[in-house]
Write a protein that holds these residues in place. Structure first.
Motif, mmCIF file in Angstrom:
data_model
loop_
_atom_site.group_PDB
_atom_site.id
_atom_site.type_symbol
_atom_site.label_atom_id
_atom_site.label_comp_id
_atom_site.label_asym_id
_atom_site.label_seq_id
_atom_site.Cartn_x
_atom_site.Cartn_y
_atom_site.Cartn_z
ATOM 1 N N HIS A 1 0.807 -1.220 0.000
ATOM 2 C CA HIS A 1 0.000 0.000 0.000
ATOM 3 C C HIS A 1 0.843 1.275 0.000
ATOM 4 N N ILE A 2 1.985 1.198 -0.679
ATOM 5 C CA ILE A 2 2.837 2.376 -0.872
ATOM 6 C C ILE A 2 2.471 2.958 -2.234
ATOM 7 N N PRO A 3 2.076 4.222 -2.286
ATOM 8 C CA PRO A 3 1.707 4.813 -3.575
ATOM 9 C C PRO A 3 2.861 4.747 -4.580
ATOM 10 N N VAL A 4 2.497 4.488 -5.827
ATOM 11 C CA VAL A 4 3.457 4.491 -6.934
ATOM 12 C C VAL A 4 3.143 5.720 -7.786
ATOM 13 N N ILE A 5 4.153 6.527 -8.020
ATOM 14 C CA ILE A 5 4.009 7.723 -8.838
ATOM 15 C C ILE A 5 4.983 7.603 -10.007
ATOM 16 N N PHE A 6 4.456 7.732 -11.203
ATOM 17 C CA PHE A 6 5.263 7.625 -12.410
ATOM 18 C C PHE A 6 5.637 9.025 -12.880
ATOM 19 N N VAL A 7 6.872 9.192 -13.280
ATOM 20 C CA VAL A 7 7.376 10.475 -13.761
ATOM 21 C C VAL A 7 7.911 10.257 -15.176
ATOM 22 N N ARG A 8 7.534 11.148 -16.062
ATOM 23 C CA ARG A 8 8.014 11.047 -17.447
ATOM 24 C C ARG A 8 8.448 12.413 -17.951
ATOM 25 N N LEU A 9 9.232 12.382 -18.992
ATOM 26 C CA LEU A 9 9.701 13.590 -19.669
ATOM 27 C C LEU A 9 8.868 13.776 -20.929
ATOM 28 N N ALA A 10 8.290 14.965 -21.097
ATOM 29 C CA ALA A 10 7.543 15.252 -22.326
ATOM 30 C C ALA A 10 7.480 16.764 -22.511
ATOM 31 N N PHE A 11 7.339 17.170 -23.769
ATOM 32 C CA PHE A 11 7.306 18.584 -24.127
ATOM 33 C C PHE A 11 6.105 18.852 -25.033
ATOM 34 N N ARG A 12 5.731 20.098 -25.154
ATOM 35 C CA ARG A 12 4.691 20.490 -26.094
ATOM 36 C C ARG A 12 5.207 20.325 -27.522
ATOM 37 N N GLU A 13 4.279 20.219 -28.440
ATOM 38 C CA GLU A 13 4.615 20.151 -29.866
ATOM 39 C C GLU A 13 5.511 21.328 -30.225
ATOM 40 N N GLY A 14 6.623 21.063 -30.875
ATOM 41 C CA GLY A 14 7.561 22.101 -31.268
ATOM 42 C C GLY A 14 8.582 22.455 -30.195
ATOM 43 N N PHE A 15 8.502 21.830 -29.036
ATOM 44 C CA PHE A 15 9.465 21.992 -27.945
ATOM 45 C C PHE A 15 9.662 23.450 -27.499
ATOM 46 N N PRO A 16 8.590 24.214 -27.227
ATOM 47 C CA PRO A 16 8.773 25.602 -26.817
ATOM 48 C C PRO A 16 9.453 25.750 -25.456
ATOM 49 N N GLU A 17 9.471 24.702 -24.648
ATOM 50 C CA GLU A 17 10.099 24.754 -23.323
ATOM 51 C C GLU A 17 11.614 24.593 -23.382
ATOM 52 N N VAL A 18 12.137 24.250 -24.550
ATOM 53 C CA VAL A 18 13.554 23.918 -24.675
ATOM 54 C C VAL A 18 14.350 25.110 -25.194
ATOM 55 N N SER A 19 15.292 25.555 -24.380
ATOM 56 C CA SER A 19 16.191 26.638 -24.777
ATOM 57 C C SER A 19 17.331 26.077 -25.625
ATOM 58 N N PRO A 20 17.779 26.800 -26.629
ATOM 59 C CA PRO A 20 18.941 26.346 -27.400
ATOM 60 C C PRO A 20 20.209 26.302 -26.539
ATOM 61 N N ARG A 21 20.190 26.965 -25.379
ATOM 62 C CA ARG A 21 21.348 26.943 -24.473
ATOM 63 C C ARG A 21 21.392 25.673 -23.628
ATOM 64 N N ASN A 22 20.291 24.923 -23.608
ATOM 65 C CA ASN A 22 20.239 23.695 -22.828
ATOM 66 C C ASN A 22 20.843 22.568 -23.664
ATOM 67 N N LYS A 23 22.048 22.180 -23.311
ATOM 68 C CA LYS A 23 22.822 21.229 -24.120
ATOM 69 C C LYS A 23 22.095 19.902 -24.319
#
Length: 191
Positions: free
Chosen positions: A44-66
């Motif tokens: 009875h320990i909660p399971v939480i799933f974490v994933r990586l995802a971005f909006r279409e066109g990746f507006p959250e991604v800076s070109p400075r982020n290698k």
């Protein structure tokens, strides 16, 4: 349910199709993740799933982020929330009611509502698993420690492309801020 588990949650991080597929024979290497999820659910320990995802066109991604700019340029695994690459791997498929948290950076906390869910459920102890040890696990461990969560890392339910980096992190770095156990040892301690 034992008292020590009342405020704990298992985080299964980045075990999603686009990331898990990078490990050959992923069915077998994902067995520790499956066992951890089964142990958490049975206690009875909660399971939480974490994933990586971005909006279409990746507006959250800076070109400075290698890291993430390379993903955006390549369209790596089509990583929008509805794409196959962003879905949790079928070997650890979430049950109805188990949260899937979408993050925007390496740490499970950055750009997500993870802390809101944890605080809402009065969770103060995190059991960490994920792909990769040097990515999401390390970043989440550091941030969670700074937020005063008690931490356990499941060493065999963490994967990394570099086995030596995995070893150094799980044997030398993580023990400074977390208990490091195998899935089997952690599950045995729950009984």
């Amino acid at each position: 349910m034992p008292n020590s588990n009342q405020h704990a949650a298992l985080l299964v991080m980045d075990v999603q199709n686009a990331i898990a597929s990078r490990f050959s024979g992923n069915g077998e290497v994902l067995l520790p993740f499956q066992k951890a999820v089964e142990a958490a659910r049975s206690h009875h320990i909660p399971v939480i799933f974490v994933r990586l995802a971005f909006r279409e066109g990746f507006p959250e991604v800076s070109p400075r982020n290698k890291t993430f700019s390379k993903i955006a340029e390549a369209g790596w695994g089509a990583m929008t929330p509805t794409d196959f690459g962003a879905q949790i791997h079928e070997s650890v498929e979430p049950l109805p009611g188990e949260p899937i948290v979408t993050k925007l950076r390496v740490s499970a906390f950055t750009g997500s509502d993870l802390e809101v869910i944890l605080r809402g459920r009065q969770i103060d102890t995190l059991i960490l698993s994920g792909i990769s040890t040097s990515g999401v696990v390390l970043s989440t461990l550091r941030e969670a420690a700074d937020r005063d969560f008690a931490l356990t890392v499941l060493s065999d339910a963490c994967l990394d492309n570099d086995p030596e980096v995995h070893r150094v992190l799980t044997e030398k770095i993580f023990p400074r801020q977390a208990e490091v156990l195998t899935v089997e040892a952690w599950a045995a301690a729950l009984d």
